[in-house]
Design an enzyme around this catalytic site. Structure first.
Site, PDB file in Angstrom:
ATOM      1  N   HIS A  33      -7.374  38.529  67.590  1.00  0.00           N
ATOM      2  CA  HIS A  33      -6.081  37.903  67.312  1.00  0.00           C
ATOM      3  C   HIS A  33      -5.488  37.304  68.577  1.00  0.00           C
ATOM      4  CE1 HIS A  33      -5.273  42.172  68.207  1.00  0.00           C
ATOM      5  NE2 HIS A  33      -4.164  41.748  68.784  1.00  0.00           N
ATOM      6  N   HIS A  71      -1.780  36.139  70.221  1.00  0.00           N
ATOM      7  CA  HIS A  71      -0.327  36.235  70.147  1.00  0.00           C
ATOM      8  C   HIS A  71       0.251  34.872  70.538  1.00  0.00           C
ATOM      9  CE1 HIS A  71      -0.225  40.770  70.262  1.00  0.00           C
ATOM     10  NE2 HIS A  71      -1.411  40.571  70.814  1.00  0.00           N
TER      11      HIS A  71
HETATM   12  P1  5GP Z   1      -3.005  44.030  70.557  1.00  0.00           P
HETATM   13  O1  5GP Z   1      -4.210  44.589  69.827  1.00  0.00           O
HETATM   14  O2  5GP Z   1      -3.140  42.571  70.873  1.00  0.00           O
HETATM   15  O3  5GP Z   1      -2.640  44.814  71.782  1.00  0.00           O
HETATM   16  O4  5GP Z   1      -1.731  44.192  69.657  1.00  0.00           O
HETATM   17  C1  5GP Z   1      -1.735  44.268  68.266  1.00  0.00           C
HETATM   18  C2  5GP Z   1      -0.450  43.639  67.757  1.00  0.00           C
HETATM   19  O5  5GP Z   1      -0.422  43.851  66.356  1.00  0.00           O
HETATM   20  C3  5GP Z   1       0.831  44.252  68.342  1.00  0.00           C
HETATM   21  O6  5GP Z   1       1.624  43.208  68.898  1.00  0.00           O
HETATM   22  C4  5GP Z   1       1.507  44.896  67.146  1.00  0.00           C
HETATM   23  O7  5GP Z   1       2.909  44.778  67.174  1.00  0.00           O
HETATM   24  C5  5GP Z   1       0.899  44.157  65.965  1.00  0.00           C
HETATM   25  N1  5GP Z   1       0.781  44.961  64.761  1.00  0.00           N
HETATM   26  C6  5GP Z   1       0.325  46.246  64.692  1.00  0.00           C
HETATM   27  N2  5GP Z   1       0.333  46.672  63.411  1.00  0.00           N
HETATM   28  C7  5GP Z   1       0.781  45.640  62.655  1.00  0.00           C
HETATM   29  C8  5GP Z   1       0.995  45.475  61.266  1.00  0.00           C
HETATM   30  O8  5GP Z   1       0.782  46.365  60.443  1.00  0.00           O
HETATM   31  N3  5GP Z   1       1.454  44.266  60.848  1.00  0.00           N
HETATM   32  C9  5GP Z   1       1.714  43.244  61.725  1.00  0.00           C
HETATM   33  N4  5GP Z   1       2.167  42.112  61.205  1.00  0.00           N
HETATM   34  N5  5GP Z   1       1.526  43.369  63.056  1.00  0.00           N
HETATM   35  C10 5GP Z   1       1.057  44.560  63.517  1.00  0.00           C
END
Ligand code: 5GP
Length: 146
Positions: free
Chosen positions: A107, A109
């Site tokens: 993903h 951001h």
């Molecule tokens: P990363 O893996 O890039 O560190 O972060 C994962 C991102 O996914 C975080 O910014 C977090 O806020 C977001 N996130 C985690 N769980 C959920 C969810 O259930 N729904 C959504 N829409 N975002 C999520």
């Protein structure tokens, strides 16, 4: 360090969102990609772009997944600039735990930025659904104007 990557886990949260088993505030989708609001936004309008097909992160992603996601990242960035009068956009993408990755589905951001406003820390606090919904509406309205 082992050379082997952990396998893609199809029970990750984003895979569940793609299967419709968990809800999300959808902003955009096309054949290959899906964009939705981050539930714990670090900036107003924080949106995530993912491929619809399985990829753990940068290490196993295909050229097609990377290329199509980046085109959607550009689209969402342009929409976010309009929707939130953003003066800039920060793109982040984390790989493996040591790289800051928490959800193991590739993903990106997309973070709308304003001069002098820092990104909020990861608080673990979920945003109110009305706010996520309103920001998704703003992004969709902006997309329609592009
Ligand atoms: P990363 O893996 O890039 O560190 O972060 C994962 C991102 O996914 C975080 O910014 C977090 O806020 C977001 N996130 C985690 N769980 C959920 C969810 O259930 N729904 C959504 N829409 N975002 C999520």
């Amino acid at each position: 360090m082992s050379d082997a990557l952990d396998a893609y886990d199809s029970d990750n949260i984003f895979a569940k969102i793609l299967r419709g088993q968990m809800t999300a505030h959808t902003v955009f989708e096309d054949a290959m990609t899906f964009a939705f609001m981050d539930i714990m936004p670090r900036a107003d309008g924080h949106c995530l772009v993912i491929p619809k097909t399985p990829a753990r992160n940068i290490f196993d992603a295909s050229a097609e997944q990377l290329a199509t996601c980046m085109l959607t990242v550009q689209l969402i960035s342009r929409a976010a600039r309009l929707a939130f009068a953003a003066e800039g956009i920060t793109i982040q993408q984390f790989n493996e735990r040591a790289g800051g990755q928490v959800v193991f589905h590739l993903h990106y951001h997309v973070l709308p930025r304003h001069a002098g406003v820092s990104l909020r820390p990861h608080t673990g606090q979920m945003e109110k659904t009305e706010i996520l919904s309103a920001n998704a509406d703003k992004l969709r309205a902006a997309l329609a104007k592009l």
